[in-house]
Design a protein around this motif. Structure first.
Motif, mmCIF file in Angstrom:
data_model
loop_
_atom_site.group_PDB
_atom_site.id
_atom_site.type_symbol
_atom_site.label_atom_id
_atom_site.label_comp_id
_atom_site.label_asym_id
_atom_site.label_seq_id
_atom_site.Cartn_x
_atom_site.Cartn_y
_atom_site.Cartn_z
ATOM 1 N N PRO A 199 18.969 3.975 -0.428
ATOM 2 C CA PRO A 199 17.917 4.902 -0.871
ATOM 3 C C PRO A 199 16.514 4.300 -0.867
ATOM 4 O O PRO A 199 15.539 5.007 -0.604
ATOM 5 N N GLY A 200 16.386 3.003 -1.147
ATOM 6 C CA GLY A 200 15.070 2.384 -1.144
ATOM 7 C C GLY A 200 14.492 2.188 0.243
ATOM 8 O O GLY A 200 13.277 2.019 0.414
ATOM 9 N N LEU A 201 15.350 2.217 1.255
ATOM 10 C CA LEU A 201 14.943 1.973 2.641
ATOM 11 C C LEU A 201 14.830 3.261 3.441
ATOM 12 O O LEU A 201 14.113 3.325 4.443
ATOM 13 N N ALA A 202 15.525 4.308 2.995
ATOM 14 C CA ALA A 202 15.728 5.498 3.824
ATOM 15 C C ALA A 202 14.427 6.190 4.220
ATOM 16 O O ALA A 202 14.276 6.602 5.378
ATOM 17 N N ALA A 206 19.495 9.072 3.043
ATOM 18 C CA ALA A 206 19.912 8.149 1.993
ATOM 19 C C ALA A 206 21.351 8.438 1.606
ATOM 20 O O ALA A 206 21.800 9.591 1.634
ATOM 21 N N GLY A 207 22.076 7.399 1.245
ATOM 22 C CA GLY A 207 23.466 7.578 0.843
ATOM 23 C C GLY A 207 23.867 6.598 -0.240
ATOM 24 O O GLY A 207 23.467 5.434 -0.221
ATOM 25 N N ASP A 208 24.649 7.076 -1.196
ATOM 26 C CA ASP A 208 25.213 6.196 -2.209
ATOM 27 C C ASP A 208 26.200 5.247 -1.527
ATOM 28 O O ASP A 208 27.078 5.685 -0.774
ATOM 29 N N PRO A 209 26.097 3.937 -1.770
ATOM 30 C CA PRO A 209 26.939 3.000 -1.020
ATOM 31 C C PRO A 209 28.432 3.133 -1.310
ATOM 32 O O PRO A 209 29.255 2.994 -0.406
ATOM 33 N N LYS A 210 28.789 3.419 -2.558
ATOM 34 C CA LYS A 210 30.215 3.547 -2.889
ATOM 35 C C LYS A 210 30.806 4.783 -2.221
ATOM 36 O O LYS A 210 31.924 4.745 -1.678
ATOM 37 N N VAL A 211 30.062 5.877 -2.238
ATOM 38 C CA VAL A 211 30.538 7.103 -1.581
ATOM 39 C C VAL A 211 30.663 6.873 -0.074
ATOM 40 O O VAL A 211 31.650 7.280 0.555
ATOM 41 N N THR A 212 29.674 6.201 0.513
ATOM 42 C CA THR A 212 29.708 5.918 1.944
ATOM 43 C C THR A 212 30.877 5.015 2.292
ATOM 44 O O THR A 212 31.609 5.265 3.265
ATOM 45 N N GLN A 229 22.187 -1.878 0.978
ATOM 46 C CA GLN A 229 21.201 -2.810 0.430
ATOM 47 C C GLN A 229 21.564 -4.258 0.740
ATOM 48 O O GLN A 229 20.677 -5.093 0.935
ATOM 49 N N SER A 230 22.854 -4.545 0.801
ATOM 50 C CA SER A 230 23.238 -5.943 1.034
ATOM 51 C C SER A 230 24.656 -6.043 1.565
ATOM 52 O O SER A 230 25.392 -5.050 1.657
ATOM 53 N N SER A 231 25.047 -7.269 1.884
ATOM 54 C CA SER A 231 26.395 -7.552 2.367
ATOM 55 C C SER A 231 27.450 -7.393 1.287
ATOM 56 O O SER A 231 28.650 -7.534 1.582
ATOM 57 N N VAL A 232 27.035 -7.126 0.055
ATOM 58 C CA VAL A 232 27.990 -6.750 -0.984
ATOM 59 C C VAL A 232 28.866 -5.602 -0.480
ATOM 60 O O VAL A 232 30.077 -5.564 -0.737
ATOM 61 N N TRP A 233 28.254 -4.673 0.280
ATOM 62 C CA TRP A 233 28.968 -3.493 0.760
ATOM 63 C C TRP A 233 29.557 -3.686 2.146
ATOM 64 O O TRP A 233 30.692 -3.271 2.406
ATOM 65 N N SER A 234 28.815 -4.292 3.041
ATOM 66 C CA SER A 234 29.342 -4.466 4.397
ATOM 67 C C SER A 234 30.556 -5.387 4.405
ATOM 68 O O SER A 234 31.470 -5.215 5.223
ATOM 69 N N SER A 235 30.600 -6.344 3.482
ATOM 70 C CA SER A 235 31.774 -7.217 3.390
ATOM 71 C C SER A 235 33.012 -6.427 2.976
ATOM 72 O O SER A 235 34.123 -6.690 3.452
ATOM 73 N N GLU A 236 32.816 -5.459 2.077
ATOM 74 C CA GLU A 236 33.936 -4.613 1.668
ATOM 75 C C GLU A 236 34.465 -3.816 2.863
ATOM 76 O O GLU A 236 35.680 -3.693 3.061
ATOM 77 N N LEU A 237 33.557 -3.280 3.679
ATOM 78 C CA LEU A 237 33.977 -2.469 4.822
ATOM 79 C C LEU A 237 34.661 -3.308 5.890
ATOM 80 O O LEU A 237 35.723 -2.924 6.410
ATOM 81 N N THR A 292 15.719 -6.745 -6.914
ATOM 82 C CA THR A 292 15.080 -7.221 -5.684
ATOM 83 C C THR A 292 13.564 -7.202 -5.878
ATOM 84 O O THR A 292 13.021 -6.378 -6.606
ATOM 85 N N GLU A 293 12.927 -8.103 -5.199
ATOM 86 C CA GLU A 293 11.472 -8.160 -5.238
ATOM 87 C C GLU A 293 10.867 -6.841 -4.782
ATOM 88 O O GLU A 293 9.860 -6.376 -5.340
ATOM 89 N N GLN A 294 11.482 -6.226 -3.776
ATOM 90 C CA GLN A 294 10.958 -4.965 -3.259
ATOM 91 C C GLN A 294 11.031 -3.850 -4.294
ATOM 92 O O GLN A 294 10.100 -3.060 -4.457
ATOM 93 N N GLN A 295 12.153 -3.781 -5.016
ATOM 94 C CA GLN A 295 12.277 -2.783 -6.075
ATOM 95 C C GLN A 295 11.234 -3.020 -7.163
ATOM 96 O O GLN A 295 10.602 -2.077 -7.658
ATOM 97 N N LEU A 296 11.050 -4.279 -7.535
ATOM 98 C CA LEU A 296 10.083 -4.613 -8.579
ATOM 99 C C LEU A 296 8.666 -4.281 -8.118
ATOM 100 O O LEU A 296 7.846 -3.782 -8.909
ATOM 101 N N TYR A 297 8.384 -4.522 -6.841
ATOM 102 C CA TYR A 297 7.070 -4.177 -6.302
ATOM 103 C C TYR A 297 6.827 -2.678 -6.406
ATOM 104 O O TYR A 297 5.742 -2.232 -6.827
ATOM 105 N N GLN A 298 7.811 -1.897 -6.011
ATOM 106 C CA GLN A 298 7.650 -0.442 -6.054
ATOM 107 C C GLN A 298 7.478 0.068 -7.487
ATOM 108 O O GLN A 298 6.717 1.010 -7.735
ATOM 109 N N LEU A 299 8.155 -0.558 -8.439
ATOM 110 C CA LEU A 299 8.067 -0.125 -9.833
ATOM 111 C C LEU A 299 6.733 -0.480 -10.479
ATOM 112 O O LEU A 299 6.291 0.203 -11.409
#
Length: 398
Positions: free
Chosen positions: A53-56, A84-90, A113-121, A267-274
């Motif tokens: 969602p932060g990149l979409a 944008a897509g929720d990673p768990k749903v995807t 957002q990270s390899s946390v998800w791609s590793s699962e797939l 993430t730094e990017q999220q903190l920047y946006q906030l």
């Protein structure tokens, strides 16, 4: 003239005529090819991409620019659609079978957002992935804290490996010169866009095992489990289960020392946006010493009966387009790191150079940390296939 001379002259004229005809025919075929390409003889093809969602939004802007040029792949005119897509749903859809009625068009690529998800797939469905995933952009994981805690952390040389002890012990922040602050009170969100929680745990595991790169054997050590348990069991709850909610609570605390949350990985990017609109430093960015974990935004090219060869080639062509600095600048302007200029520093986010990035661990190590952070039921069941690392390591620097 002799008959021989006449025959030679006639032969030369014939050859010359054939050359002229051949060239004209070639030009005609080329013109026909150009005309056919211009009207997309095979029709239009849409390539669906699901992104974090932060990149979409940023990636969608680039996709519109790309599609407006009417790119042609295998005689198909390509339109790229990013959502944008929720990673768990995807993840569940890609592993269990994609339902277009509830999930929309089947994606040809996924950028979590990270390899946390791609590793699962790649572990659960290696046949669903085409080739190796590579990072599109990156963003280091930092701690968002109150400004006074950030100053104390900098003065003491706070290390990722110290976090479990500071979380577990009562009045632990007195060791950092903050005697009235109690313990670390590090939130460990597990809700939306909570990859930084697992990535921070990877950094802690790397430090407590004193390894250069976290391995599956390292991640399975009892001291890793006890360290992550100390972080999660002692973690205060974020208001909405997200890092963003925790940052907001830190920024709005009437008394920083008495606040229920002192810090949160983000993430730094999220903190920047906030915080990009803040005129003063209400929240600070802390980069603990030791290897820095990164959200690596891997481009996962998908395979299967729902993804055509045209779509596969178009995905590669599109991300080659995105990687050009003039297009990547759309993403780095949002605070992501890549081969294009970063935004100007703000009172909170200064985009410091990260000289020691944490290498992306192999998939078995990532999955072990995921289970320790999110619970044993996190992710789909693994297949018997040998998993591989989900993405290349992110690059250091600003």
């Amino acid at each position: 003239m002799s008959r021989g001379v006449v025959a030679v002259l006639l032969a030369l004229v014939l050859v010359g005529g054939l050359v002229v005809v051949w060239r004209q025919l070639g030009d005609h075929i080329a013109r026909q090819g150009d005309a056919a390409a211009g009207v997309c003889v095979e029709g239009d093809t849409t390539v669906s991409i699901i992104a974090d969602p932060g990149l979409a939004d940023g990636l969608g802007t680039i996709a519109k620019q790309y599609s407006s040029d009417r790119p042609i792949v295998r005689d198909h005119c390509i339109t790229v659609a990013v959502r944008a897509g929720d990673p768990k749903v995807t993840l569940d859809g890609l592993v269990g079978g994609w339902d277009t009625k509830s999930l929309g068009a089947e994606p040809s690529a996924w950028v979590p957002q990270s390899s946390v998800w791609s590793s699962e797939l790649t572990t659960a469905r290696p046949d669903a992935v085409e080739g190796d995933a590579r990072s599109l952009v990156t963003s280091p994981v930092v701690l968002a804290t109150a400004p006074d805690l950030a100053k104390a952390a900098a003065a003491s040389g706070l290390d990722w490996g110290q976090l479990p002890t500071l979380q577990r012990r009562d009045n632990s922040l007195s060791d950092l010169g903050l005697p009235k602050w109690g313990s670390l009170r590090l939130a460990m969100p597990t809700g939306a866009q909570s990859d930084p929680t697992a990535l921070a745990a990877q950094a802690v595991a790397t430090q407590v095992t004193r390894s250069d790169s976290l391995t599956a054997e390292d991640a399975a050590l009892p001291r890793v489990a006890s360290s992550i348990e100390a972080l999660t069991d002692g973690a205060p709850s974020s208001p909405d289960g997200s890092a963003s909610g925790a940052v907001k609570q830190i920024a709005e605390a009437a008394d920083d020392s008495a606040a229920s949350i002192h810090a949160v990985p983000i993430t730094e990017q999220q903190l920047y946006q906030l915080t990009r609109g803040d005129n003063e430093e209400k929240v600070s960015e802390v980069l603990p010493s030791g290897p820095t974990p990164f959200a690596d935004f891997p481009v996962v090219r998908l395979a299967g009966s729902g993804v055509s060869a045209v779509q596969t080639d178009a995905v590669s062509d599109f991300f080659d387009y995105v990687a050009k600095p003039e297009h990547l600048a759309t993403l780095t302007a949002l605070g992501f790191r890549g081969d294009a200029p970063l935004p100007e520093p703000t009172p909170t986010v200064t985009f410091p150079v990260t000289r020691e990035p944490l290498p992306v661990p192999p998939a078995p190590a990532v999955l072990t940390i995921n289970r320790l952070v999110f619970g044993r039921d996190f992710g789909p069941p693994a297949s018997s296939a040998e998993p591989s690392s989900a993405a290349t390591s992110p690059a250091a620097g600003g």
